[in-house]
Design an enzyme around this catalytic site. Structure first.
Site, PDB file in Angstrom:
ATOM      1  N   ASP A 173       1.571   9.216  -6.059  1.00 60.45           N
ATOM      2  CA  ASP A 173       1.522  10.670  -5.901  1.00 60.45           C
ATOM      3  C   ASP A 173       1.737  11.099  -4.460  1.00 60.45           C
ATOM      4  OD1 ASP A 173      -0.884   9.564  -5.160  1.00 60.45           O
ATOM      5  OD2 ASP A 173      -2.134  11.131  -6.046  1.00 60.45           O
TER       6      ASP A 173
ATOM      7  N   HIS B  45      -9.955   0.715  -0.376  1.00 64.86           N
ATOM      8  CA  HIS B  45      -9.747   1.519   0.828  1.00 64.86           C
ATOM      9  C   HIS B  45     -11.014   1.432   1.673  1.00 64.86           C
ATOM     10  CE1 HIS B  45      -6.276   3.323  -1.161  1.00 64.86           C
ATOM     11  NE2 HIS B  45      -6.015   4.027  -0.065  1.00 64.86           N
TER      12      HIS B  45
ATOM     13  N   GLY C 211      -9.943   7.660  -1.838  1.00 67.70           N
ATOM     14  CA  GLY C 211     -10.577   8.947  -1.630  1.00 67.70           C
ATOM     15  C   GLY C 211     -11.371   8.939  -0.341  1.00 67.70           C
TER      16      GLY C 211
ATOM     17  N   HIS D 199       0.849  -1.193   0.000  1.00 67.99           N
ATOM     18  CA  HIS D 199       0.000   0.000   0.000  1.00 67.99           C
ATOM     19  C   HIS D 199       0.885   1.243   0.000  1.00 67.99           C
ATOM     20  CE1 HIS D 199      -4.111   1.727   1.145  1.00 67.99           C
ATOM     21  NE2 HIS D 199      -3.305   2.789   1.051  1.00 67.99           N
TER      22      HIS D 199
ATOM     23  N   HIS E 249       1.169   5.005  -2.354  1.00 68.10           N
ATOM     24  CA  HIS E 249       0.609   5.839  -3.413  1.00 68.10           C
ATOM     25  C   HIS E 249       1.726   6.557  -4.174  1.00 68.10           C
ATOM     26  CE1 HIS E 249      -3.747   5.678  -2.345  1.00 68.10           C
ATOM     27  NE2 HIS E 249      -3.250   5.362  -1.155  1.00 68.10           N
TER      28      HIS E 249
ATOM     29  N   GLU F  47     -10.809   3.063   7.228  1.00 67.45           N
ATOM     30  CA  GLU F  47      -9.759   4.021   7.614  1.00 67.45           C
ATOM     31  C   GLU F  47     -10.410   5.158   8.381  1.00 67.45           C
ATOM     32  OE1 GLU F  47      -6.238   6.806   5.611  1.00 67.45           O
ATOM     33  OE2 GLU F  47      -7.832   5.968   4.345  1.00 67.45           O
TER      34      GLU F  47
END
Length: 384
Positions: free
Chosen positions: A27, A212, A185, A23, A25, A215
């Site tokens: 960006d 996701h 998101g 996991h 990202h 969280e």
């Protein structure tokens, strides 16, 4: 069991250990200096700082708000400078290099192609540029004595309406470096069930996906991801702790959802530092991963966003070893969990475990016993 199995590993041992990352990202992992360079070259004037050191500090402080929504705002700047083929290629290549330098031998790095179209690239061009960058980063890592394999996860944004299109894109590139699909998101107000058509398509195509869930939102997000959508893994999944009760005498009781997650060996992509930043956990010592490890959930350790969290996978393990007294055996346990849960074929996962991970950890223990400096992550014992 060796003495090293009972000893807290050093920072150097954690860096040299052959690690697996599920996991991360793209960006969220840029080098601050690269952000500055790409902003200057692309004419982006929106950066809050133009000095790389100060910019890195700004990202970390902005992400420390305790709010997932505020945390996600920091990505406006990184995405803004990732709009051309050259920029995407550079960021992907540096990502692979940085992970390999940290001892990561296998990584799945995710990004949302739909967020990189502002300069006229097509979705396919975005994917091709990132895949080519990962291959270049793998080559550079080998030249520097490290080995790493990077697979891409294509992410759809849960507030948008392109998830089926991105799922089809992931399936089209599944033999060219893309290993699966994800949605990401803000969770609140955007349940995974909004994207059922994408998940049904992926299941028909026998493709892999993670979601996701659990969280910033609680058990309903996890339940929907598993029972409505059929997720192979849970991105974060930290709120599964809400379905676990601990009595005054220490007796632990699992609710039906938590028991299902453990019984089915659903992988949890846990990201400790990120969870602290977004308020999903209050401290490393109080992070649910400690209890979940004791209860033998399929927990894994991840970075989420290395730039925003100022972290590496080695640092994540360092925080956990300090908080819970973990040994190399524990680090290996988390690593094997992650490799078992990767979205590559079974025989390739098994080869990584038996030929790379276990020998790599054995070499670290042997080095400690005999007082040598031990192998580097590019040694034969750790070559991927």
């Amino acid at each position: 069991m060796t003495s090293q199995s009972l000893t807290t590993p050093t920072a150097d041992q954690l860096r040299r250990a052959p690690k697996v990352l599920l996991h991360d990202h793209l960006d969220g992992g840029l080098r601050p200096g690269t952000v500055v360079d790409l902003a200057r070259d692309g004419g982006y004037a929106g950066l809050p700082e133009t000095d790389p050191a100060r910019l890195g500090t700004w990202f970390r402080e902005a992400a420390d708000s305790g709010s997932l929504e505020r945390y996600l705002e920091t990505f406006a700047h990184t995405c803004a400078v990732m709009q051309t083929r050259d920029a995407l290629f550079r960021v992907a290549a540096e990502c692979a290099e940085d992970l390999a330098e940290d001892g990561v031998v296998y990584a799945e790095v995710r990004y949302a192609p739909e967020q990189h179209l502002e300069a006229g690239l097509t979705l396919n061009e975005v994917v091709d540029a990132v895949n080519e960058g990962f291959r270049e980063g793998e080559r550079r890592a080998r030249a520097n004595g490290h080995r790493i394999r990077v697979g891409a996860l294509l992410t759809a944004m849960r507030h948008a309406a392109r998830s089926l299109e991105i799922a089809e894109l992931a399936n089209a590139h599944r033999d060219a470096g893309v290993v699966g699909f994800d949605i990401a998101g803000a969770e609140a107000g955007f349940p995974p069930t909004r994207h059922l058509d994408a998940f049904e398509y992926l299941k028909r195509e026998n493709n892999h996906f993670t979601i996701h869930a659990g969280e910033a939102f609680g058990l309903p997000s996890i339940w929907q991801a598993l029972q409505w959508c059929g997720a192979d893994r849970l991105g974060h999944g930290v709120r599964i702790i809400d379905d676990i009760g601990i009595a005054d005498d220490g007796t632990v009781t699992l609710g039906r959802l938590a028991a299902y997650v453990r019984d089915k060996r659903v992988p949890l992509e846990m990201c400790p530092t990120s969870n602290l930043q977004t308020g999903a956990a209050t401290s490393y010592a109080e992070h649910p991963i400690g209890l979940l490890r004791r209860l033998h959930f399929r927990a894994t350790v991840n970075t989420d966003n290395r730039l925003m969290s100022g972290t590496t996978l080695s640092r994540e393990f360092a925080h956990l070893t300090e908080a819970f007294g973990y040994t190399l055996d524990d680090v290996q346990w988390f690593t094997v969990n992650a490799m078992k849960s990767a979205f590559i074929p079974f025989d390739e996962r098994l080869a990584m475990i038996n030929d790379v991970i276990k020998p790599g950890f054995a070499a670290l223990r042997s080095a400690w016993l005999f007082g040598s400096t031990g192998p580097t992550s590019g040694s034969p014992a750790q070559d991927a």
